[in-house]
Scaffold this active site. Structure first.
Site, short mmCIF file in Angstrom:
data_model
loop_
_atom_site.label_atom_id
_atom_site.label_comp_id
_atom_site.label_asym_id
_atom_site.label_seq_id
_atom_site.Cartn_x
_atom_site.Cartn_y
_atom_site.Cartn_z
N ASP A 13 21.55 22.72 11.05
CA ASP A 13 22.11 22.12 9.84
C ASP A 13 22.60 20.69 10.04
O ASP A 13 23.57 20.25 9.40
CB ASP A 13 23.28 22.99 9.29
CG ASP A 13 22.82 24.39 8.94
OD1 ASP A 13 21.65 24.54 8.55
OD2 ASP A 13 23.64 25.33 9.07
N LYS A 16 18.47 17.68 9.23
CA LYS A 16 17.09 17.37 9.65
C LYS A 16 16.19 17.14 8.44
O LYS A 16 15.38 16.23 8.42
CB LYS A 16 16.52 18.54 10.49
CG LYS A 16 17.28 18.82 11.77
CD LYS A 16 16.75 20.03 12.49
CE LYS A 16 17.00 21.36 11.79
NZ LYS A 16 18.42 21.75 11.68
N GLY A 40 17.29 26.75 6.72
CA GLY A 40 17.57 26.36 5.35
C GLY A 40 17.56 24.84 5.32
O GLY A 40 18.47 24.21 5.87
N HIS A 41 16.52 24.27 4.77
CA HIS A 41 16.36 22.82 4.79
C HIS A 41 16.51 22.25 3.38
O HIS A 41 15.70 22.53 2.51
CB HIS A 41 15.00 22.45 5.40
CG HIS A 41 14.91 22.78 6.86
ND1 HIS A 41 13.79 22.60 7.63
CD2 HIS A 41 15.85 23.27 7.71
CE1 HIS A 41 14.04 22.96 8.87
NE2 HIS A 41 15.28 23.38 8.95
N GLN A 222 16.59 24.82 13.23
CA GLN A 222 17.75 25.13 14.09
C GLN A 222 18.12 23.90 14.93
O GLN A 222 17.84 22.79 14.53
CB GLN A 222 17.50 26.37 14.97
CG GLN A 222 17.43 27.69 14.22
CD GLN A 222 16.09 27.96 13.55
OE1 GLN A 222 15.06 27.88 14.20
NE2 GLN A 222 16.11 28.29 12.28
P1 GDP Z 1 19.09 21.02 8.12
O1 GDP Z 1 19.02 22.50 8.24
O2 GDP Z 1 19.34 20.33 9.43
O3 GDP Z 1 17.93 20.43 7.39
O4 GDP Z 1 20.39 20.72 7.24
P2 GDP Z 1 20.83 21.49 5.89
O5 GDP Z 1 19.89 21.07 4.82
O6 GDP Z 1 21.01 22.93 6.14
O7 GDP Z 1 22.28 20.93 5.69
C1 GDP Z 1 22.56 19.58 5.51
C2 GDP Z 1 23.27 19.40 4.16
O8 GDP Z 1 23.86 18.11 4.12
C3 GDP Z 1 22.32 19.42 2.97
O9 GDP Z 1 23.01 19.96 1.88
C4 GDP Z 1 21.99 17.97 2.73
O10 GDP Z 1 21.65 17.69 1.38
C5 GDP Z 1 23.29 17.31 3.10
N1 GDP Z 1 23.20 15.97 3.70
C6 GDP Z 1 22.29 15.50 4.58
N2 GDP Z 1 22.63 14.26 4.99
C7 GDP Z 1 23.79 13.94 4.35
C8 GDP Z 1 24.66 12.82 4.39
O11 GDP Z 1 24.46 11.86 5.11
N3 GDP Z 1 25.78 12.90 3.61
C9 GDP Z 1 26.06 13.95 2.80
N4 GDP Z 1 27.17 13.94 2.08
N5 GDP Z 1 25.26 15.04 2.76
C10 GDP Z 1 24.15 15.02 3.52
P1 IMO Z 2 18.39 25.16 10.20
O1 IMO Z 2 16.93 24.94 10.45
C1 IMO Z 2 22.17 26.90 11.46
C2 IMO Z 2 21.98 30.73 13.58
C3 IMO Z 2 22.55 31.95 12.90
C4 IMO Z 2 23.02 32.71 14.12
C5 IMO Z 2 21.92 32.45 15.14
C6 IMO Z 2 20.86 33.53 15.21
O2 IMO Z 2 18.74 25.21 8.75
O3 IMO Z 2 19.20 24.18 10.98
P2 IMO Z 2 18.83 34.19 13.64
O4 IMO Z 2 18.79 34.60 12.21
O5 IMO Z 2 18.03 32.97 13.96
O6 IMO Z 2 18.51 35.30 14.59
O7 IMO Z 2 20.37 33.83 13.92
O8 IMO Z 2 21.33 31.22 14.74
N1 IMO Z 2 20.96 29.99 12.80
C7 IMO Z 2 21.17 28.81 12.22
N2 IMO Z 2 22.29 28.07 12.11
N3 IMO Z 2 21.00 26.43 10.97
C8 IMO Z 2 19.87 27.13 11.09
O9 IMO Z 2 18.67 26.65 10.74
C9 IMO Z 2 19.93 28.40 11.70
N4 IMO Z 2 19.01 29.37 11.96
C10 IMO Z 2 19.65 30.33 12.64
O10 IMO Z 2 23.60 31.62 12.03
O11 IMO Z 2 24.20 32.13 14.62
MG MG Z 3 19.96 24.21 7.50
#
Ligand code: GDP
Ligand code: IMO
Ligand code: MG
Length: 425
Positions: A13, A16, A40-41, A222
């Site tokens: 999270d 990316k 979750g992207h 991840q």
């Molecule tokens: P990922 O799994 O690494 O792709 O990240 P996620 O999408 O799960 O979580 C990142 C969250 O932060 C998302 O809701 C994005 O829309 C948000 N986000 C990403 N970059 C920024 C930033 O620079 N500032 C803010 N406020 N939100 C951001």
């Molecule tokens: P993105 O791509 C954050 C965490 C779960 C748990 C551990 C194992 O959005 O960054 P799993 O279901 O993979 O067996 O769970 O990994 N986890 C993540 N945490 N971002 C993710 O993906 C994750 N995918 C798995 O919360 O701790």
């Molecule tokens: Mg994510």
């Protein structure tokens, strides 16, 4: 820059997807190479939010080719749901999505086993996303897994499913009572028919694209601290979320990787269980969670928030060979009095400036911090590095100095244009 890999440097999270979305414009092809729908992207396009789990973020860019590589584990039902959901939002898949024939599938059995395993672990639960990730990769490693291409051969598929069920009869007795295996097989065959045209030999395709000088972006899922080998085992996921996964999960000739970008958040978060040395449990943690909207995109769980951990980041950078860093969520720090950075840990009175590989040590790690002043101004509208508040620049330059890598991309908001590019070369 023909091939660029984007990887999470911490516990996932990191933002990316936002970085991939920002870079995708200049790319021809976007490839996912590991994980599954545990990812979750989130991408925000003109105030509209898209969350993808298995399909590469590049799908939001018309004309870009998207590939789901062999290292990804695919829940076929969720794949179809995701495709249909995006189609409803006017996103075209025509000749754009290719799925590796070698990618393994998550059966409902695996999702069930993930849930059961977590229940049995009780207070030692990993806190998985319950997407069946662990059981699917276990099946793959024990050579009884089912590949996407098996959906195209009903006889073979049926025998492989029977083999899995027979080998786990006791564990699955409840599941077998409540589910219709024949129907499951039929559903899977139907899904196979729907995606048949997309199923290809992706390692050949990817290397051919490289030979044709196409620009390819590899989208990690991840983060390195969740990597099955290098992360905080056993509180990790079941794939290699670090650089090795990009190679084994796509079939790219490793000599053809030109750039590796590590994505880091200005602070750390973790969802799921396991040690988190810099976790902030009080007011500041709540401030970051609320302002940063740190709630899981896959499960909705609140993410634990904490200070930036340099010991972990240096380790992550060492493992991955990052060339540069994309720093996200800098905007969240506006309004705090001070920012802390963990430079090292103390474990049993000893100074440790790396990420310990034994969970017993990580659990005992006491973070040691330096403190920097923060800033009050909101920075989401800033697009030039020179316009950032002085203390934001001090924070960035302090990180650069200690990690010894340039921070070339700074994200100040969820939208693609809320990005500051710095040319450090
Ligand atoms: P990922 O799994 O690494 O792709 O990240 P996620 O999408 O799960 O979580 C990142 C969250 O932060 C998302 O809701 C994005 O829309 C948000 N986000 C990403 N970059 C920024 C930033 O620079 N500032 C803010 N406020 N939100 C951001
Ligand atoms: P993105 O791509 C954050 C965490 C779960 C748990 C551990 C194992 O959005 O960054 P799993 O279901 O993979 O067996 O769970 O990994 N986890 C993540 N945490 N971002 C993710 O993906 C994750 N995918 C798995 O919360 O701790
Ligand atoms: Mg994510």
């Amino acid at each position: 820059m023909p091939s660029t890999v984007v990887l999470g440097a911490s516990w996932g999270d990191e933002g990316k997807a936002k970085i991939v979305d920002t870079l995708a414009e200049k790319m021809d092809v976007i490839v996912r190479f590991q994980g599954g729908c545990n990812a979750g992207h989130t991408v925000v396009h003109e105030d509209k939010k898209f969350v993808v789990h298995i399909i590469p973020v590049g799908i939001l860019h018309p004309q870009k080719i998207c590939i789901i590589g062999n290292g990804v584990v695919i829940n076929p039902y969720q794949l179809i749901a995701e495709i249909e959901d995006l189609q409803k939002q006017k996103i075209s898949f025509e000749n754009r999505l290719f799925i590796s024939s070698q990618a393994h599938i998550t059966l409902p059995i695996h999702t069930y086993l993930d849930e059961m395993n977590e229940k049995k672990r009780s207070k030692n639960a990993i806190g998985t996303t319950k997407s069946g990730i662990g059981p699917t990769y276990a099946e793959k490693s024990s050579r009884s897994g089912i590949r996407i291409s098996d959906l195209l051969d009903s006889k073979y598929l049926s025998a492989r499913i029977d083999n899995i069920i027979n080998s786990k009869k006791e564990l699955l007795s409840d599941w077998i009572d409540k589910n219709d295996v024949k129907k499951m097989k039929m559903d899977l065959i139907n899904i196979g028919k729907k995606i048949e045209k997309s199923i290809v030999d992706t390692p050949i395709l990817i290397n051919r694209f490289l030979d044709e000088n196409k620009d390819i972006l590899f989208e990690g899922a991840q983060g390195t601290l969740l990597d099955i080998d290098f992360g905080s085992y056993p509180f990790v996921t079941s794939s290699n979320a670090s650089i090795g996964g990009a190679i084994t999960g796509s079939g790219i000739n490793p000599k053809k990787i030109n750039k590796i970008i590590g994505v880091m958040k200005a602070y750390f978060t973790r969802v799921g269980n396991g040690p988190f040395p810099t976790e902030l449990k009080g007011k500041i943690g709540n401030f970051i969670r609320e302002k940063g909207q740190e709630f899981g995109a896959t499960t909705g769980r609140p993410r634990k928030c904490g200070w930036f951990d340099l010991a972990a980041t240096k380790y992550s950078s060492m493992i991955n060979g990052f060339d540069e860093i994309a720093l996200t969520k800098l905007d969240i720090y506006s309004g705090l009095k001070e920012i802390k950075i963990c430079t090292h840990y103390e474990i049993d009175g000893e100074k440790i400036d790396y990420f310990p590989n034994r969970i017993q040590q990580l659990e005992k790690a006491v973070p040691k911090f330096i403190s920097l002043p923060s800033w009050n101004e909101e920075i989401s509208d800033i697009r030039k590095y020179s316009n950032l508040p002085k203390n934001a620049k001090i924070f960035i330059e302090t990180l650069e100095k200690i990690i010894n890598l340039p921070i070339t991309i700074i994200s100040v908001g969820p939208e693609k244009n809320q990005t500051i590019f710095r040319n450090k070369n």
